[in-house]
Design a protein around this motif. Structure first.
Motif, PDB file in Angstrom:
ATOM      1  N   VAL A 278     121.531  55.993  39.365  1.00  0.00           N
ATOM      2  CA  VAL A 278     121.297  54.558  39.217  1.00  0.00           C
ATOM      3  C   VAL A 278     120.425  54.163  40.403  1.00  0.00           C
ATOM      4  O   VAL A 278     120.629  54.657  41.517  1.00  0.00           O
ATOM      5  CB  VAL A 278     122.620  53.765  39.226  1.00  0.00           C
ATOM      6  CG1 VAL A 278     122.378  52.289  39.494  1.00  0.00           C
ATOM      7  CG2 VAL A 278     123.345  53.925  37.902  1.00  0.00           C
TER       8      VAL A 278
ATOM      9  N   SER B  42     118.561  52.118  35.350  1.00  0.00           N
ATOM     10  CA  SER B  42     118.827  53.527  35.063  1.00  0.00           C
ATOM     11  C   SER B  42     118.474  53.704  33.594  1.00  0.00           C
ATOM     12  O   SER B  42     118.379  52.719  32.858  1.00  0.00           O
ATOM     13  CB  SER B  42     120.328  53.771  35.268  1.00  0.00           C
ATOM     14  OG  SER B  42     120.674  55.069  34.841  1.00  0.00           O
TER      15      SER B  42
ATOM     16  N   PHE C  59     122.267  58.551  31.334  1.00  0.00           N
ATOM     17  CA  PHE C  59     123.146  58.613  32.505  1.00  0.00           C
ATOM     18  C   PHE C  59     124.618  58.734  32.085  1.00  0.00           C
ATOM     19  O   PHE C  59     125.332  59.623  32.539  1.00  0.00           O
ATOM     20  CB  PHE C  59     122.921  57.340  33.327  1.00  0.00           C
ATOM     21  CG  PHE C  59     123.828  57.163  34.511  1.00  0.00           C
ATOM     22  CD1 PHE C  59     123.500  57.711  35.743  1.00  0.00           C
ATOM     23  CD2 PHE C  59     124.998  56.424  34.407  1.00  0.00           C
ATOM     24  CE1 PHE C  59     124.330  57.530  36.846  1.00  0.00           C
ATOM     25  CE2 PHE C  59     125.835  56.246  35.504  1.00  0.00           C
ATOM     26  CZ  PHE C  59     125.503  56.800  36.720  1.00  0.00           C
TER      27      PHE C  59
ATOM     28  N   CYS D 261     118.783  61.567  33.028  1.00  0.00           N
ATOM     29  CA  CYS D 261     118.726  60.573  34.104  1.00  0.00           C
ATOM     30  C   CYS D 261     120.036  60.655  34.883  1.00  0.00           C
ATOM     31  O   CYS D 261     121.100  60.319  34.366  1.00  0.00           O
ATOM     32  CB  CYS D 261     118.532  59.174  33.521  1.00  0.00           C
ATOM     33  SG  CYS D 261     118.440  57.911  34.797  1.00  0.00           S
TER      34      CYS D 261
END
Lengths: 201, 201
Positions: free
Chosen positions: B48, B79, B84, B45
């Protein structure tokens, strides 16, 4: 002792000597004896602490039963971060499981440092991210893992806890009864998995 | 649409027009149809997102079963924050439960903005803190609340979900079987609690 803390800060962000002087003026030392409570339900957690030595347990009480949520070992930052951020009474207890030495900064001083030192804001962000990762990992395990898988994670990633924390706290931490914990442990040891046996040596 | 995002940012930190110009140059718009996947297991990922409209579900699959962890509604940032921060493959799926419009910033651009605009770092910190609070609240509920208490929280604090999310996802979210969910719901409605009844109207 402060140099240990500076190392821990530097792991995230490096500060100039002038910045570090300002930061360290706001740090105070506190010691707690084994079994002493650092925070009780209903009090606001007004600090972030760096654990120089020892181990603390983070739990809440529901229907008269202690439910263990997390443990923090030496060289880590901790706080009741929900109470700290929202400035609201805690629903938790934080207990010293061994004699503990802490370096602490109050929320008011942290907020001042955020304004004085822009880089300190980065430290705050990374600390928040790390506390997020720790609680998110816990949630995923809670929701998706069987008791056996949780036990396996404990042995392989947190074996230090097995050595230093009473068994009834570990069973609560894994969300199983003390009896289920014993059964799973027995099964693991009987498989003769070297790492499992070593963890209980 | 960008003004909605600026309002959301300003809720945390206010930026000058010059700073906002720089930030908004890094924002891109994406739309997803109902049931489309925004993220799948195994992918990193890298963004955001701010949800302008719609609702997304965050779930993982264990032994062939979908386990729902969180929902995000319009006007919120989200997110897969574990993937992330660590830049590691996700263990999650993120699904659009309605047609969704998103404003997104990539991790690379966020990292650049942290360096260019010190105040953006504050935004990052507060966002991390809020994501922490959201997952921590979830964990505490998971560990300490009975199914009835979880259902009560859903009705009183997240009643929007009842209106917009299929029942089988809500039961998974509360960690109960669909049958148990129906039983609890029936019991709640039969108590004639006005707020409970209104939530299902």
């Amino acid at each position: 002792m402060l140099s240990k803390l500076r190392d821990a800060f530097t792991h995230y962000v490096s500060f100039t000597d002038e910045e570090w002087d300002l930061i360290s003026q706001n740090i105070f030392i506190k010691s707690y004896k084994k079994n002493e409570l650092l925070l009780t339900e209903g009090k606001i957690c007004t600090y972030v602490a760096f654990l120089v030595g020892g181990i603390v347990r983070y739990y809440f009480v529901r229907n008269g039963k202690e439910i263990t949520v997390q443990f923090f070992l030496e060289n880590s930052f901790f706080s009741d971060y929900r109470s700290f951020i929202r400035r609201e009474p805690s629903t938790f207890y934080i207990e010293a499981l061994e004699d503990c030495t802490l370096l602490m900064i109050s929320k008011d001083d942290i907020d001042k440092l955020y304004n004085y030192i822009p880089r300190f804001e980065r430290f705050g962000r990374i600390m928040a991210e790390n506390l997020y990762l720790s609680i998110a990992d816990k949630t995923i395990r809670l929701m998706g893992e069987s008791p056996e898988e949780k036990f396996s994670t404990l042995i392989h990633e947190q074996s230090e806890l097995i050595r230093r924390v009473p068994q009834y706290m570990l069973s609560s931490y894994l969300g199983v009864t003390p009896e289920a914990y014993c059964r799973i442990k027995k099964r693991f040891l009987s498989t003769n998995n070297k790492k499992s046996v070593a963890a209980f040596a």
